[in-house]
Design a protein around this motif. Structure first.
Motif, short mmCIF file in Angstrom:
data_model
loop_
_atom_site.label_atom_id
_atom_site.label_comp_id
_atom_site.label_asym_id
_atom_site.label_seq_id
_atom_site.Cartn_x
_atom_site.Cartn_y
_atom_site.Cartn_z
N ARG A 1 0.73 -1.20 -0.02
CA ARG A 1 0.04 -0.09 0.10
C ARG A 1 0.81 1.15 0.00
NH1 ARG A 1 -4.31 -1.68 4.78
NH2 ARG A 1 -4.89 -3.63 3.67
N PRO A 2 0.38 2.43 -0.41
CA PRO A 2 1.07 3.44 -0.56
C PRO A 2 1.53 3.89 0.66
CG PRO A 2 -0.77 3.89 -2.03
CD PRO A 2 -0.86 2.56 -1.30
N GLY A 3 0.85 4.01 1.79
CA GLY A 3 1.02 4.27 3.26
C GLY A 3 2.35 3.35 3.68
N GLN A 4 2.29 2.15 3.27
CA GLN A 4 3.42 1.28 3.81
C GLN A 4 4.87 1.62 3.28
OE1 GLN A 4 1.61 -2.25 2.52
NE2 GLN A 4 1.13 -3.06 4.67
N TYR A 5 4.78 1.96 1.65
CA TYR A 5 5.78 2.65 1.11
C TYR A 5 6.35 3.75 1.70
CZ TYR A 5 8.40 4.60 -2.78
OH TYR A 5 9.33 5.25 -3.47
N LEU A 6 5.67 4.66 2.07
CA LEU A 6 5.97 5.88 2.65
C LEU A 6 6.60 5.57 3.91
CD1 LEU A 6 3.03 8.37 1.38
CD2 LEU A 6 5.57 8.27 0.70
N LEU A 7 5.95 4.84 4.98
CA LEU A 7 6.37 4.52 6.22
C LEU A 7 7.78 3.91 6.10
CD1 LEU A 7 3.20 3.45 8.23
CD2 LEU A 7 4.49 5.44 8.45
N SER A 8 7.81 3.07 5.17
CA SER A 8 9.28 2.12 5.11
C SER A 8 10.29 3.47 4.78
CB SER A 8 8.83 1.37 4.02
OG SER A 8 10.46 0.74 3.91
N LYS A 9 10.13 4.25 4.05
CA LYS A 9 11.13 5.27 3.71
C LYS A 9 11.42 6.23 4.81
CE LYS A 9 11.94 4.89 -0.96
NZ LYS A 9 11.24 3.28 -0.96
N ALA A 10 10.54 6.51 5.49
CA ALA A 10 10.35 7.17 6.74
C ALA A 10 11.21 6.60 7.76
CB ALA A 10 9.05 7.82 7.18
N PHE B 1 8.77 13.38 -0.79
CA PHE B 1 8.10 12.43 -1.60
C PHE B 1 7.25 13.37 -2.67
CE2 PHE B 1 4.44 9.83 -2.98
CZ PHE B 1 5.34 8.92 -3.69
N THR B 2 6.74 14.32 -1.96
CA THR B 2 5.79 15.31 -2.61
C THR B 2 6.41 16.01 -3.59
OG1 THR B 2 4.06 15.53 -0.74
CG2 THR B 2 4.35 17.21 -2.30
N GLY B 3 7.83 16.50 -3.20
CA GLY B 3 8.58 17.27 -4.20
C GLY B 3 8.90 16.52 -5.38
N VAL B 4 9.36 15.32 -5.17
CA VAL B 4 9.87 14.41 -6.10
C VAL B 4 8.86 13.85 -7.10
CG1 VAL B 4 10.00 12.18 -5.09
CG2 VAL B 4 11.71 12.65 -6.70
N SER B 5 7.64 13.59 -6.45
CA SER B 5 6.65 13.21 -7.22
C SER B 5 6.34 14.05 -8.58
CB SER B 5 5.24 13.00 -6.45
OG SER B 5 4.67 14.24 -6.17
N ARG B 6 6.55 15.24 -8.70
CA ARG B 6 6.51 16.16 -9.57
C ARG B 6 7.38 16.27 -10.72
NH1 ARG B 6 1.97 19.42 -7.96
NH2 ARG B 6 1.24 19.06 -5.97
N VAL B 7 8.78 15.41 -10.62
CA VAL B 7 9.87 15.46 -11.54
C VAL B 7 10.03 14.11 -12.01
CG1 VAL B 7 10.53 17.62 -10.20
CG2 VAL B 7 11.45 15.33 -9.73
N LYS B 8 10.98 14.09 -13.05
CA LYS B 8 11.30 12.88 -13.60
C LYS B 8 13.04 12.70 -13.71
CE LYS B 8 7.90 12.94 -17.41
NZ LYS B 8 7.53 12.92 -18.74
N THR B 9 13.80 13.80 -13.49
CA THR B 9 15.25 13.58 -13.49
C THR B 9 15.67 14.21 -12.01
OG1 THR B 9 15.46 15.84 -14.47
CG2 THR B 9 15.05 13.86 -15.98
N PHE B 10 17.11 14.06 -11.87
CA PHE B 10 17.81 14.41 -10.67
C PHE B 10 17.96 15.85 -10.97
CE2 PHE B 10 19.12 9.92 -10.58
CZ PHE B 10 18.94 10.06 -9.08
N ASN B 11 18.10 16.57 -12.27
CA ASN B 11 18.43 18.05 -12.65
C ASN B 11 17.09 18.97 -12.19
OD1 ASN B 11 21.12 17.69 -13.49
ND2 ASN B 11 20.47 17.33 -15.47
#
Length: 244
Positions: A97-106, A150-160
């Motif tokens: 689940r998305p919540g499990q994914y986020l909690l794991s990262k945290a 996660f919210t920030g990176v959800s809107r981009v595709k590359t490291f740059n």
């Protein structure tokens, strides 16, 4: 019904533990642990040569930036690696689940942040600090910025693209340092959760000598509330992260 609830909880915990192990492995493989170690060593060396005047203030700033940077920047690194390997897309059709994914990262990144911050604190003041406030400050700050990252990176595709996004998030959350350093005295920064982080770190490093009980209550309150809000926003950005 009770057995189903227990079984479901047990299954969820097994999935979460497996995800944490995977994330720790990915942190190692992708060089994130090496980067965290280098930053910790660098900060520790800086602490050894700093003058004693205003030493605790500088120490608090350095420790404050550690879980914040680990939480925000390294979340972006991990998610972008997973995007490039189509891991997120594959995970969307698994029982995870998305919540499990986020909690794991945290949890994974907070463990790293806790070790790094503890090493720096021991190097700076030895064992002369409040472990409860220290642990709370690191944990809440790190988890908060994992979700924000996660919210920030959800809107981009590359490291740059992500490096361009970083200042948009980090600059506003760094404003409470102006009050902390005595540059400003405005109450506005108390609306920003990192004000709470600085208060808890001050209570930990300065042994609560300059921090009042109402300030500590405020710090816990604002950090918990904003962490929950950041988690909810991150959940809403889950599908955006997969499809971006």
């Amino acid at each position: 019904m009770g057995k189903k609830t227990i079984t479901g909880f047990s299954t969820s915990m097994k999935i979460l533990i497996s995800l944490i192990r995977l994330d720790l492995t990915l942190l190692f493989r992708n060089g994130v642990l090496y980067a965290a170690a280098i930053i910790t060593i660098l900060y520790t060396l800086i602490l050894q040569i700093l003058p004693r005047q205003n030493f605790t203030d500088v120490l608090i700033i350095l420790i404050f930036t550690d879980p914040v940077m680990l939480g925000f920047m390294f979340t972006g690194v991990m998610v972008l690696f997973e995007k490039s390997g189509n891991t997120l897309q594959a995970m969307s059709v698994t029982p995870v689940r998305p919540g499990q994914y986020l909690l794991s990262k945290a949890i994974a990144l907070t463990l790293v942040a806790m070790v790094a911050s503890l090493i720096m604190t021991l190097a700076g003041v030895g064992f002369d600090f409040n472990l409860l406030y220290f642990g709370a400050a690191v944990t809440l700050s790190s988890v908060l910025f994992v979700f924000i990252g996660f919210t920030g990176v959800s809107r981009v595709k590359t490291f740059n693209q992500y490096f361009l996004v970083i200042p948009l998030f980090m600059v506003p959350f760094s404003l409470p340092m102006l009050n902390f350093l005595g540059i400003t005295t405005t109450w506005l920064w108390f609306l920003i959760p990192t004000q709470g982080s600085l208060i808890l770190f001050s209570a930990a490093i300065k042994n609560n000598s300059t921090v009042s009980l109402p300030e500590i209550i405020y710090a816990f309150f604002i950090l918990i509330v904003f962490t929950w809000l950041a988690f909810r926003v991150a959940l809403k950005n889950w599908h955006r992260a997969i499809n971006t």
